[in-house]
Scaffold this motif. Structure first.
Motif, PDB file in Angstrom:
ATOM      1  N   PRO A 123       0.775  -1.248   0.000  1.00 43.64           N
ATOM      2  CA  PRO A 123       0.000   0.000   0.000  1.00 43.64           C
ATOM      3  C   PRO A 123       0.799   1.287   0.000  1.00 43.64           C
ATOM      4  N   ARG A 124       2.021   1.303   0.543  1.00 41.05           N
ATOM      5  CA  ARG A 124       2.771   2.550   0.625  1.00 41.05           C
ATOM      6  C   ARG A 124       3.723   2.678  -0.556  1.00 41.05           C
ATOM      7  N   ARG A 125       3.578   3.771  -1.293  1.00 40.32           N
ATOM      8  CA  ARG A 125       4.500   4.063  -2.392  1.00 40.32           C
ATOM      9  C   ARG A 125       5.260   5.316  -2.022  1.00 40.32           C
ATOM     10  N   MET A 126       6.613   5.260  -2.100  1.00 40.49           N
ATOM     11  CA  MET A 126       7.433   6.348  -1.571  1.00 40.49           C
ATOM     12  C   MET A 126       8.521   6.750  -2.563  1.00 40.49           C
ATOM     13  N   TRP A 127       8.718   8.046  -2.699  1.00 39.35           N
ATOM     14  CA  TRP A 127       9.828   8.587  -3.485  1.00 39.35           C
ATOM     15  C   TRP A 127      11.024   8.650  -2.550  1.00 39.35           C
ATOM     16  N   ALA A 128      11.999   7.773  -2.756  1.00 41.34           N
ATOM     17  CA  ALA A 128      13.096   7.622  -1.795  1.00 41.34           C
ATOM     18  C   ALA A 128      14.332   8.442  -2.132  1.00 41.34           C
ATOM     19  N   GLY A 129      14.469   8.894  -3.362  1.00 42.56           N
ATOM     20  CA  GLY A 129      15.647   9.677  -3.716  1.00 42.56           C
ATOM     21  C   GLY A 129      15.920   9.597  -5.203  1.00 42.56           C
ATOM     22  N   GLY A 130      17.070  10.111  -5.590  1.00 40.82           N
ATOM     23  CA  GLY A 130      17.426  10.091  -7.000  1.00 40.82           C
ATOM     24  C   GLY A 130      18.824  10.600  -7.247  1.00 40.82           C
ATOM     25  N   ARG A 131      19.267  10.387  -8.490  1.00 42.73           N
ATOM     26  CA  ARG A 131      20.589  10.822  -8.942  1.00 42.73           C
ATOM     27  C   ARG A 131      20.403  11.431 -10.338  1.00 42.73           C
ATOM     28  N   LEU A 132      20.871  12.658 -10.500  1.00 43.03           N
ATOM     29  CA  LEU A 132      20.655  13.373 -11.755  1.00 43.03           C
ATOM     30  C   LEU A 132      21.967  13.878 -12.314  1.00 43.03           C
ATOM     31  N   GLN A 133      22.073  13.841 -13.638  1.00 43.86           N
ATOM     32  CA  GLN A 133      23.283  14.289 -14.329  1.00 43.86           C
ATOM     33  C   GLN A 133      22.846  15.142 -15.525  1.00 43.86           C
ATOM     34  N   TRP A 134      23.284  16.405 -15.523  1.00 50.97           N
ATOM     35  CA  TRP A 134      22.975  17.300 -16.628  1.00 50.97           C
ATOM     36  C   TRP A 134      24.147  17.382 -17.595  1.00 50.97           C
ATOM     37  N   ARG A 135      23.869  17.736 -18.826  1.00 48.66           N
ATOM     38  CA  ARG A 135      24.911  17.994 -19.826  1.00 48.66           C
ATOM     39  C   ARG A 135      25.020  19.508 -20.012  1.00 48.66           C
ATOM     40  N   PRO A 136      26.021  20.146 -19.412  1.00 49.52           N
ATOM     41  CA  PRO A 136      26.111  21.610 -19.459  1.00 49.52           C
ATOM     42  C   PRO A 136      26.132  22.169 -20.872  1.00 49.52           C
ATOM     43  N   GLU A 137      26.652  21.379 -21.815  1.00 49.19           N
ATOM     44  CA  GLU A 137      26.726  21.869 -23.192  1.00 49.19           C
ATOM     45  C   GLU A 137      25.368  21.841 -23.892  1.00 49.19           C
ATOM     46  N   ASN A 138      24.367  21.217 -23.248  1.00 47.18           N
ATOM     47  CA  ASN A 138      23.051  21.104 -23.870  1.00 47.18           C
ATOM     48  C   ASN A 138      21.957  21.313 -22.822  1.00 47.18           C
TER      49      ASN A 138
END
Length: 313
Positions: free
Chosen positions: A91-106
């Motif tokens: 029953p419990r759905r949880m957003w636990a975290g994340g890892r993000l990587q951007w491309r500065p050139e785009n």
């Protein structure tokens, strides 16, 4: 779906793990109105966005919104299980975290036509003290006309519910297994947040802030804006502050104190829920070499609620 589901049998687990490799592709446009609205919600004095204005880190969460039909919404305000994500019966759905990587050139900019390709990377089972947990890892790739602009790994945790409602678990701000117990049960000791950060900001998470962020992200989960529901049905002490909102505020802390910095990566993990009952504090400690910053949020009692880090390009 019954709230007393605590374990997954082998057949159900195998069915859920068959979702690994499933792909969803969505298209959207980076328009200016949500950027203006989030700027106001975060109490920023930004210049009005125009075509070509770069999207701030994490503000891509304003797009690719969950546009489920009203008839597809469950009693908690979430879409009914199934579709792209596996139909986990816990029953419990949880957003636990994340890892993000951007491309500065785009960078993503206002005016971009964008596409997000999402893939279920893994579905992992674990037996916890109060029932089963299921960890779903989703990888998103966001493209514009110039190619890949952003890669994001999103951790989702599904868990059983205790016999009495827990005091602070939600889709957007979960504790790890055992971080909060049911009413009357043992509560493991929380972790004290670090003190003396170079950058600090206090935020008052009132109901208007939470409603506005829910509206901007089309998040219908009632724990964030429906006080009678969250206290009387779910059994929480107050409205739960969205984990993505806290993460966005941590990145916003960097933007306020290091406006010239270009964030290339950001990692975060939710540790304890934050309620709207008291102000909470954002903290940032730049690294000695100036190439990044350690970030964390704490509640009014000084307990660590979210930790993360950002690296600059």
């Amino acid at each position: 779906m019954s709230n007393d589901i605590r374990t997954l049998d082998a057949a159900t687990l195998a069915h859920l793990q068959s979702w690994v490799g499933k792909i969803e592709t969505l298209s959207d446009d980076i328009t200016a109105a949500p950027v203006r609205a989030l700027s106001a919600t975060l109490d920023r004095d930004d210049a009005l966005p125009v075509p070509g204005t770069a999207l701030a880190p994490l503000w891509h969460w304003l797009y690719f919104l969950p546009l489920h039909r009203q008839s597809e919404i469950g009693p908690d305000g979430h879409a009914k299980r199934g579709g792209f994500l596996p139909p986990v019966p816990l029953p419990r759905r949880m957003w636990a975290g994340g890892r993000l990587q951007w491309r500065p050139e785009n960078p993503l900019v206002v005016g971009d036509a964008v596409k997000r390709i999402s893939r279920i990377e893994s579905v992992t089972h674990k037996a916890g003290r109060t029932g089963d947990l299921l960890f779903v890892l989703v990888k998103h790739e966001v493209h514009n006309a110039q190619g890949l602009a952003l890669t994001e790994e999103h951790d989702i945790v599904y868990r059983a519910i205790e016999q009495a409602p827990t005091l602070g678990t939600g889709v957007s701000s979960p504790p790890p297994e055992g971080a909060l117990a049911s009413r009357g049960g043992p509560v493991p000791p929380p972790v004290a947040a670090g003190q003396g950060a170079a950058w600090q900001r206090e935020v008052t998470p009132d109901a208007v802030l939470l409603f506005r962020y829910s509206a901007l992200t089309f998040n219908g989960h009632r724990i964030h804006y429906d006080r009678p529901y969250v206290t009387e049905v779910e059994g929480y002490p107050g409205l739960i502050v969205h984990g993505p909102l806290i993460a966005t505020l941590l990145v916003d802390l960097v933007r306020r104190h290091a406006p010239g910095a270009s964030i290339q990566s950001f990692n975060f993990k939710a540790l304890r829920p934050t309620f709207d009952l008291h102000p909470f504090r954002l903290n940032g400690q730049p690294s000695a070499d100036g190439k990044g910053v350690k970030l964390w949020a704490q509640d009014h009692e000084g307990w660590l609620t979210m930790q993360g880090s950002a690296e600059f390009s």
